[in-house]
Design a protein around this motif. Sequence first.
Motif, PDB file in Angstrom:
ATOM      1  N   GLU A   1       0.825  -1.205   0.000  1.00 27.87           N
ATOM      2  CA  GLU A   1       0.000   0.000   0.000  1.00 27.87           C
ATOM      3  C   GLU A   1       0.862   1.259   0.000  1.00 27.87           C
ATOM      4  O   GLU A   1       0.524   2.254  -0.649  1.00 27.87           O
ATOM      5  CB  GLU A   1      -0.954  -0.013   1.192  1.00 27.87           C
ATOM      6  N   GLN A   2       1.963   1.218   0.720  1.00 29.22           N
ATOM      7  CA  GLN A   2       2.857   2.372   0.747  1.00 29.22           C
ATOM      8  C   GLN A   2       3.394   2.676  -0.642  1.00 29.22           C
ATOM      9  O   GLN A   2       3.416   3.834  -1.084  1.00 29.22           O
ATOM     10  CB  GLN A   2       4.017   2.113   1.711  1.00 29.22           C
ATOM     11  N   ILE A   3       3.830   1.630  -1.359  1.00 27.32           N
ATOM     12  CA  ILE A   3       4.346   1.826  -2.718  1.00 27.32           C
ATOM     13  C   ILE A   3       3.231   2.301  -3.648  1.00 27.32           C
ATOM     14  O   ILE A   3       3.432   3.204  -4.471  1.00 27.32           O
ATOM     15  CB  ILE A   3       4.976   0.522  -3.233  1.00 27.32           C
ATOM     16  N   ALA A   4       2.047   1.696  -3.529  1.00 26.74           N
ATOM     17  CA  ALA A   4       0.925   2.104  -4.377  1.00 26.74           C
ATOM     18  C   ALA A   4       0.609   3.586  -4.191  1.00 26.74           C
ATOM     19  O   ALA A   4       0.420   4.331  -5.169  1.00 26.74           O
ATOM     20  CB  ALA A   4      -0.299   1.248  -4.063  1.00 26.74           C
TER      21      ALA A   4
ATOM     22  N   SER B   1      10.123   1.161 -12.665  1.00 25.78           N
ATOM     23  CA  SER B   1       9.951   1.966 -13.884  1.00 25.78           C
ATOM     24  C   SER B   1       8.499   2.071 -14.340  1.00 25.78           C
ATOM     25  O   SER B   1       8.056   3.142 -14.791  1.00 25.78           O
ATOM     26  CB  SER B   1      10.802   1.385 -15.015  1.00 25.78           C
ATOM     27  N   TYR B   2       7.734   0.977 -14.240  1.00 27.04           N
ATOM     28  CA  TYR B   2       6.331   1.037 -14.667  1.00 27.04           C
ATOM     29  C   TYR B   2       5.498   1.878 -13.709  1.00 27.04           C
ATOM     30  O   TYR B   2       4.566   2.575 -14.134  1.00 27.04           O
ATOM     31  CB  TYR B   2       5.758  -0.376 -14.806  1.00 27.04           C
ATOM     32  N   LEU B   3       5.823   1.828 -12.435  1.00 23.02           N
ATOM     33  CA  LEU B   3       5.142   2.682 -11.464  1.00 23.02           C
ATOM     34  C   LEU B   3       5.487   4.152 -11.713  1.00 23.02           C
ATOM     35  O   LEU B   3       4.608   5.031 -11.662  1.00 23.02           O
ATOM     36  CB  LEU B   3       5.542   2.280 -10.044  1.00 23.02           C
ATOM     37  N   GLU B   4       6.744   4.420 -11.995  1.00 18.27           N
ATOM     38  CA  GLU B   4       7.153   5.790 -12.293  1.00 18.27           C
ATOM     39  C   GLU B   4       6.446   6.309 -13.545  1.00 18.27           C
ATOM     40  O   GLU B   4       6.019   7.481 -13.594  1.00 18.27           O
ATOM     41  CB  GLU B   4       8.675   5.843 -12.482  1.00 18.27           C
ATOM     42  N   ALA B   5       6.301   5.449 -14.540  1.00 12.61           N
ATOM     43  CA  ALA B   5       5.598   5.847 -15.767  1.00 12.61           C
ATOM     44  C   ALA B   5       4.144   6.175 -15.470  1.00 12.61           C
ATOM     45  O   ALA B   5       3.584   7.151 -15.996  1.00 12.61           O
ATOM     46  CB  ALA B   5       5.704   4.734 -16.798  1.00 12.61           C
ATOM     47  N   THR B   6       3.520   5.362 -14.639  1.00 14.72           N
ATOM     48  CA  THR B   6       2.126   5.582 -14.279  1.00 14.72           C
ATOM     49  C   THR B   6       1.962   6.931 -13.584  1.00 14.72           C
ATOM     50  O   THR B   6       1.064   7.710 -13.920  1.00 14.72           O
ATOM     51  CB  THR B   6       1.633   4.446 -13.356  1.00 14.72           C
ATOM     52  N   LYS B   7       2.821   7.200 -12.629  1.00 15.28           N
ATOM     53  CA  LYS B   7       2.741   8.465 -11.896  1.00 15.28           C
ATOM     54  C   LYS B   7       3.014   9.648 -12.806  1.00 15.28           C
ATOM     55  O   LYS B   7       2.319  10.675 -12.736  1.00 15.28           O
ATOM     56  CB  LYS B   7       3.732   8.443 -10.731  1.00 15.28           C
ATOM     57  N   GLU B   8       4.016   9.519 -13.672  1.00 11.51           N
ATOM     58  CA  GLU B   8       4.377  10.625 -14.564  1.00 11.51           C
ATOM     59  C   GLU B   8       3.223  11.007 -15.486  1.00 11.51           C
ATOM     60  O   GLU B   8       2.930  12.197 -15.675  1.00 11.51           O
ATOM     61  CB  GLU B   8       5.595  10.219 -15.406  1.00 11.51           C
ATOM     62  N   ILE B   9       2.570  10.035 -16.062  1.00  6.41           N
ATOM     63  CA  ILE B   9       1.504  10.327 -17.031  1.00  6.41           C
ATOM     64  C   ILE B   9       0.214  10.774 -16.339  1.00  6.41           C
ATOM     65  O   ILE B   9      -0.445  11.729 -16.777  1.00  6.41           O
ATOM     66  CB  ILE B   9       1.231   9.108 -17.927  1.00  6.41           C
ATOM     67  N   LEU B  10      -0.148  10.122 -15.265  1.00  6.69           N
ATOM     68  CA  LEU B  10      -1.468  10.373 -14.670  1.00  6.69           C
ATOM     69  C   LEU B  10      -1.472  11.472 -13.630  1.00  6.69           C
ATOM     70  O   LEU B  10      -2.522  12.050 -13.349  1.00  6.69           O
ATOM     71  CB  LEU B  10      -2.008   9.081 -14.046  1.00  6.69           C
TER      72      LEU B  10
END
Length: 359
Positions: free
Chosen positions: A66-69, A349-358
Amino acid sequence: MIKPIAIYLPQFHPISENDSWWGKGFTEWTNVVKSKPRFEGHYQPHLPADLGFYDLRLKESRLQQEQIAKEFGIHGFCYYHYWFNGKRLLYEPLDRKLKNADEDLPFMMCWANENWTRTWDGSENKILLSQEYSFEDDLNHIQHLISYFKDDRYIKVDGKPVFIIYRPKFFPNIEETIKIWRDEVKKAGFPDLYIGFSQNHEHDYHPKLKGFDFAFQFQPDFQTRSKKNVFNMSVLKKIKRRLMKYMGLKLEKDQYHYDYFEYVQKQIELNFSKDVYPGITPMWDNSARRKIDPFILHNSTPEKYKYWLSHIKNNYTWKEMPESFLFINAWNEWAEGNHLEPCEKWSTSYLEATKEILN
């Protein structure tokens, strides 16, 4: 603001049924660590990085998730829910979350209403646990679910708890089932139920036709559409050679691997549908779970995922829906090579991409 909902698999802890069916101590990790590359350049095995080989019975593991999410902008988890006429499986992670106020990430539930079979060893016709549908069971089921709906962390739309059916085609009368559920939810004090299903090639209809409020795009859909053709995996197995050149599908040692970016391009060609929330997958490779006929989206990268995610963000008709959900498949489907959780190859990297775009 877009609200990413990551689909969550609670398979990562031992249960007595899996001990009996697959061997003592079996969890999803058992399949993950055994996986090997099946062709040159094949990314296997997918091994966890930051969170390690966790046990979801432990609150420390769930709190880390949950912390990472939250750190990377995930709004909530959609937990797979397993119900077989009152018998539940893999319920401990969510049940333990409900007892721990520190686990405060919002959540919803999706009933994975399939028979359990020996798919993992290729014996798909051997049923381990079957689904039996009845209106009496519908009533018992919704009364059980209401206890989850009452939790303050449960995701609601205009006060209505969100509940999802994975494969509605199996119901003998889904319209009547939904009516029973709506009536019981209202009796429990909610304004209604906000009910949806995972839309793919076998459930490709408007949600309201069957009494649903919404659907979401379940990705990958295992289909590629043109104006005249819809191809799914069952079709490919029958006429794979003839379609290989047309679809760009590459076959090696009887294993399907399809280029991730080509798949993304074909999905972008499709129009979004009314009352259907968008969906996306960062990657997909179920060869760890399926010994026979796996499906592999090959050569996924965070940049290609960002490209698809940007298209959804900029082109989906967000204002036409009562909420701004984006369903990501998945948070932790490790044996399907399908995860936002950090792995040894891509880290966050996929989490970073998600945060960057959204965000």
